[in-house]
Design an enzyme around this catalytic site. Structure first.
Site, PDB file in Angstrom:
ATOM      1  CE  LYS A  41      -2.366  -0.259   3.779  1.00 31.47           C
ATOM      2  NZ  LYS A  41      -1.784  -1.407   4.410  1.00 31.47           N
ATOM      3  NE  ARG A 120      -3.229  -0.563  10.764  1.00 30.00           N
ATOM      4  CZ  ARG A 120      -2.219   0.003  10.144  1.00 30.00           C
ATOM      5  NH1 ARG A 120      -2.311   1.256   9.752  1.00 30.00           N
ATOM      6  NH2 ARG A 120      -1.135  -0.678   9.909  1.00 30.00           N
ATOM      7  NE  ARG A 159       7.902  -3.252   4.916  1.00 32.10           N
ATOM      8  CZ  ARG A 159       6.627  -2.870   5.012  1.00 32.10           C
ATOM      9  NH1 ARG A 159       5.941  -2.563   3.935  1.00 32.10           N
ATOM     10  NH2 ARG A 159       6.043  -2.822   6.191  1.00 32.10           N
ATOM     11  NE  ARG A 192       7.664  -0.496   9.112  1.00 34.01           N
ATOM     12  CZ  ARG A 192       6.493  -0.277   8.496  1.00 34.01           C
ATOM     13  NH1 ARG A 192       6.458   0.375   7.353  1.00 34.01           N
ATOM     14  NH2 ARG A 192       5.357  -0.691   9.012  1.00 34.01           N
ATOM     15  NE  ARG A 203       2.716  -4.405  10.852  1.00 37.70           N
ATOM     16  CZ  ARG A 203       3.610  -4.183   9.883  1.00 37.70           C
ATOM     17  NH1 ARG A 203       4.798  -4.730   9.940  1.00 37.70           N
ATOM     18  NH2 ARG A 203       3.298  -3.432   8.872  1.00 37.70           N
TER      19      ARG A 203
HETATM   20  P1  AMP Z   1       1.655   1.136   9.008  1.00 30.91           P
HETATM   21  O1  AMP Z   1       2.870   1.841   8.555  1.00 30.91           O
HETATM   22  O2  AMP Z   1       0.393   1.688   8.416  1.00 30.91           O
HETATM   23  O3  AMP Z   1       1.756  -0.372   8.869  1.00 30.91           O
HETATM   24  O4  AMP Z   1       1.519   1.421  10.596  1.00 30.91           O
HETATM   25  C1  AMP Z   1       2.514   1.006  11.491  1.00 30.91           C
HETATM   26  C2  AMP Z   1       1.916   0.885  12.881  1.00 30.91           C
HETATM   27  O5  AMP Z   1       1.406   2.150  13.326  1.00 30.91           O
HETATM   28  C3  AMP Z   1       0.738  -0.078  13.005  1.00 30.91           C
HETATM   29  O6  AMP Z   1       1.147  -1.428  13.165  1.00 30.91           O
HETATM   30  C4  AMP Z   1       0.034   0.471  14.253  1.00 30.91           C
HETATM   31  O7  AMP Z   1       0.739   0.127  15.420  1.00 30.91           O
HETATM   32  C5  AMP Z   1       0.218   1.983  14.073  1.00 30.91           C
HETATM   33  N1  AMP Z   1      -0.908   2.556  13.303  1.00 30.91           N
HETATM   34  C6  AMP Z   1      -0.825   3.210  12.115  1.00 30.91           C
HETATM   35  N2  AMP Z   1      -2.016   3.620  11.704  1.00 30.91           N
HETATM   36  C7  AMP Z   1      -2.911   3.213  12.651  1.00 30.91           C
HETATM   37  C8  AMP Z   1      -4.326   3.309  12.778  1.00 30.91           C
HETATM   38  N3  AMP Z   1      -5.083   3.918  11.857  1.00 30.91           N
HETATM   39  N4  AMP Z   1      -4.901   2.772  13.889  1.00 30.91           N
HETATM   40  C9  AMP Z   1      -4.172   2.155  14.832  1.00 30.91           C
HETATM   41  N5  AMP Z   1      -2.830   2.016  14.755  1.00 30.91           N
HETATM   42  C10 AMP Z   1      -2.198   2.534  13.679  1.00 30.91           C
END
Ligand code: AMP
Length: 248
Positions: A41, A120, A159, A192, A203
């Protein structure tokens, strides 16, 4: 000249103004990108941002940007949020929604937006719907990127991300010229914290429970558009643009 929107208002908060605004486009798009972690994404959002001019608004990027602040500079809510993130868990809805509401100006941006990683949960989707209704902003589509789970796990565990410019590589699919060094800026590449196997497992479970049901939420509103996330990033973005065109 750098013409890419610098997303200062999104990454740093409402006290900051973007120095570079999205270039005027014939049509501005307001899109939500859905898909399991590792489906690509973020890469798609970057490529779409270049094609459509809209800013890539990732809530994950806000939390990652907050990591580089000193503990004294972070609010207690942000410090707690980073602990959830480190474990691969979702940050509580109230924290995420406070952060997004503070940045409502980014949703009003005439260049449009590409929301990545938000909403989310059902509560976040409902809150976003309310914000957009109040602001009289209409979503054009919700793109749902689809990929088999085994491929997702391979993608995530390989990654590597540049600590400086955030460019993303993959140990087999997109290796850097020199192991551990970013091709773009020479910065060090790291895995990461939330791409480590123990966090990836959490996740994926969290995604299945909390985020997968959002597809139904948006299908009911006739906004959902599925896109196969197989092939190269360029092939996927071409497929996405075709999907958008077909929707009119
Ligand atoms: P991402 O880069 O979108 O995979 O986000 C990395 C991490 O940030 C996720 O695993 C969550 O811990 C937190 N996070 C990001 N966006 C959200 C969201 N909309 N709601 C809850 N946690 C979030």
């Amino acid at each position: 000249m750098n013409t890419k929107c610098d997303r200062a208002a999104w990454l740093k908060g409402p006290a900051f103004k973007c120095n570079v605004q999205p270039a005027p486009a014939k049509r501005s798009y307001r899109l939500v990108l859905l898909g399991a972690p590792g489906v690509g994404k973020g890469t798609q959002a970057e490529l779409l941002s270049q094609q459509l001019g809209a800013c890539h608004l990732s809530t994950g990027d806000i939390f990652r940007a907050a990591k580089s602040l000193t503990p004294a500079e972070r609010s207690p809510a942000m410090t707690a949020a980073l602990d959830f993130m480190k474990r691969g868990d979702l940050v509580p809805d109230t924290t995420v929604l406070d952060i997004v509401r503070e940045r409502v100006e980014c949703l009003r941006c005439p260049g449009g937006f590409l929301l990545d990683g938000f909403p989310r949960t059902a509560a976040q989707a409902e809150a976003l719907e309310q914000i957009l209704t109040t602001e009289k902003i209409k979503l054009d589509a919700v793109l749902s990127y689809e990929l088999p789970i085994e491929e997702i796990v391979t993608r995530l565990s390989g990654r590597r991300t540049c600590t400086k410019c955030k460019a993303v590589f993959h140990i087999t699919a997109l290796p850097p010229k020199q192991t551990g060094i970013c091709d773009k800026c020479g910065g060090p590449l790291i895995q990461r914290e939330d791409d480590r196997p123990e966090s990836v497992r959490v996740r994926m479970q969290v995604y299945e429970q909390s985020t997968a049901p959002l597809a139904q939420f948006y299908r009911q509103r006739r906004l959902l558009a599925s896109v196969a996330a197989t092939g190269t990033p360029e092939e996927i973005v071409a497929r996405t643009l075709q999907t958008l065109q077909a929707r009119g």
